[in-house]
Design an enzyme around this catalytic site. Structure first.
Site, PDB file in Angstrom:
ATOM      1  N   SER A 257       0.269  -0.457  10.309  1.00 31.91           N
ATOM      2  CA  SER A 257       2.407  -1.537   9.900  1.00 31.91           C
ATOM      3  C   SER A 257       2.146  -1.683   8.015  1.00 31.91           C
ATOM      4  O   SER A 257       3.260  -1.830   8.064  1.00 31.91           O
ATOM      5  CB  SER A 257       1.791  -2.565  10.800  1.00 31.91           C
ATOM      6  OG  SER A 257       0.845  -2.117  12.436  1.00 31.91           O
ATOM      7  N   HIS A 315       1.554  -6.842   7.380  1.00 30.86           N
ATOM      8  CA  HIS A 315       2.948  -6.970   6.750  1.00 30.86           C
ATOM      9  C   HIS A 315       3.303  -7.509   5.698  1.00 30.86           C
ATOM     10  O   HIS A 315       5.052  -6.728   5.622  1.00 30.86           O
ATOM     11  CB  HIS A 315       3.246  -7.039   8.150  1.00 30.86           C
ATOM     12  CG  HIS A 315       2.606  -6.732   9.759  1.00 30.86           C
ATOM     13  ND1 HIS A 315       3.679  -6.261  10.781  1.00 30.86           N
ATOM     14  CD2 HIS A 315       2.261  -5.651   9.775  1.00 30.86           C
ATOM     15  CE1 HIS A 315       2.287  -5.623  11.616  1.00 30.86           C
ATOM     16  NE2 HIS A 315       1.720  -5.139  10.895  1.00 30.86           N
TER      17      HIS A 315
END
Length: 360
Positions: A257, A315
């Site tokens: 991610s 992230h």
């Protein structure tokens, strides 16, 4: 036998009195009770001070109860991951520059070979139902970006299958999950970006990567794209390390991610007016710039509130790296690769005295 019975009766009547009978009966009962259930011996409890005195007299050291080991939260452990992050990022872009040089050189040298191969393919009799040819047709139908991320998707699928092998569980946890409390700190920062334990997690990440690969590769080129992707995986893992160490919320993380957030942020920053849509709701469209702002705001809120469902630090670190690279990183890193390419060119041609002129 009659006389024996009379003797026994005589002994009982004359020598065993009623008092003796009662005493004998009580004695037997006490023995039976004692045999059935032994009396518990109550040992006196020693206080803390007498125990210490006994230990001092005997010369044995006092034994302290073991304390549970706490994970080390010192920022000094982050020096090695920081050096690895900087070094790996530099090596990634350096190898990408050399890869681009070799690709251009081989493309020029194989131009006529490819033309001859195409001519021979036309002259050769075509085979129907050839699986290899069907694969080649499918491969040629893909965009350059989709071909570039095929290897990344295959690596993620391979690691996902390795998670299902019980004998590899210990090694997978050690090397394919990033954890600042682990003994292995550096290589898991990279390997964890190819690691997914949940199929849904892997499928969602690979779908987003596949969707944005064409735009990212057309904007950066496949060599620069691979360098950015690999560097983003390590940088996002380092951001996760720092956040976990500062907050004390140590634990393992895995997934692509962080690196995918870099690709997403780079495309949305470069093309903010591009229209995006949700897979299951194609009728609702929004601009890439607004999508990036919403994602960054969500991860920032998760980081502040301490949400544990996602690794919001990774992230956010990946998204910030993608934004920084579009505004500054491309100028600072990729456009300054010429000295390295010249050095590699001189090494490949072995200087001007052995057939090469030492220049591009």
């Amino acid at each position: 036998m009659a006389w024996r019975g009379r003797v026994v009766r005589w002994v009982k009547e004359d020598f065993i009195t009623p008092a003796n009978r009662r005493r004998g009966f009580v004695l037997v009962q006490q023995q039976r009770c004692g045999f059935r259930k032994a009396a518990k011996k109550v040992e006196p409890k020693m206080e803390a001070e007498p125990v210490e005195l006994v230990q001092k007299r005997s010369g044995t050291p006092a034994i302290e109860p073991p304390t549970p080991s706490q994970p080390e939260r010192s920022l000094g452990r982050m020096v090695k991951p920081l050096v690895f992050t900087v070094g790996f990022t530099g090596c990634s872009f350096g190898m990408a520059a050399i890869w681009q040089y070799e690709s251009l050189k081989s493309r020029v040298q194989s131009y006529f070979d490819e033309a001859q191969a195409d001519w021979l393919d036309k002259m050769r009799q075509r085979k129907h139902g050839d699986i290899r040819k069907q694969i080649n047709q499918w491969w040629n139908s893909l965009s350059e970006g989709q071909r570039s991320v095929t290897g990344i998707i295959a690596a993620n699928a391979l690691v996902f299958c390795c998670w299902r092998i019980p004998s590899l569980q210990r090694s997978m946890v050690k090397y394919f999950t990033s954890n600042p409390a682990s003994n292995a700190l550096c290589w898991p920062m990279l390997l964890s970006t190819f690691s997914h334990y949940s199929f849904f997690h892997m499928a969602a990440n690979m779908y987003v990567l596949w969707s944005f690969s064409s735009s990212a590769v057309s904007m950066l080129g496949k060599e620069q794209f691979v360098a950015v992707y690999l560097s983003a995986g390590v940088i996002s893992s380092f951001a996760s390390y720092m956040c976990k160490t500062l907050t004390g919320r140590l634990g393992p993380s895995l997934g692509a991610s962080g690196a995918i957030m870099t690709v997403l942020a780079a495309v949305c920053t470069k093309i903010p007016e591009a229209k995006l849509a949700i897979v299951f709701l194609p009728m609702y469209t929004f601009t890439a710039g607004n999508a990036l702002k919403a994602i960054v705001a969500l991860d920032a809120a998760g980081l502040i509130m301490g949400w544990r469902f996602f690794d919001h630090a990774a992230h956010l670190g990946g998204a910030l790296f993608g934004i920084w690279y579009i505004f500054y990183g491309h100028e600072m890193i990729w456009k300054n690769r010429e000295p390295l390419v010249k050095l590699w060119h001189n090494f490949r041609t072995r200087g001007p005295g052995t057939g090469g002129n030492g220049s591009l």
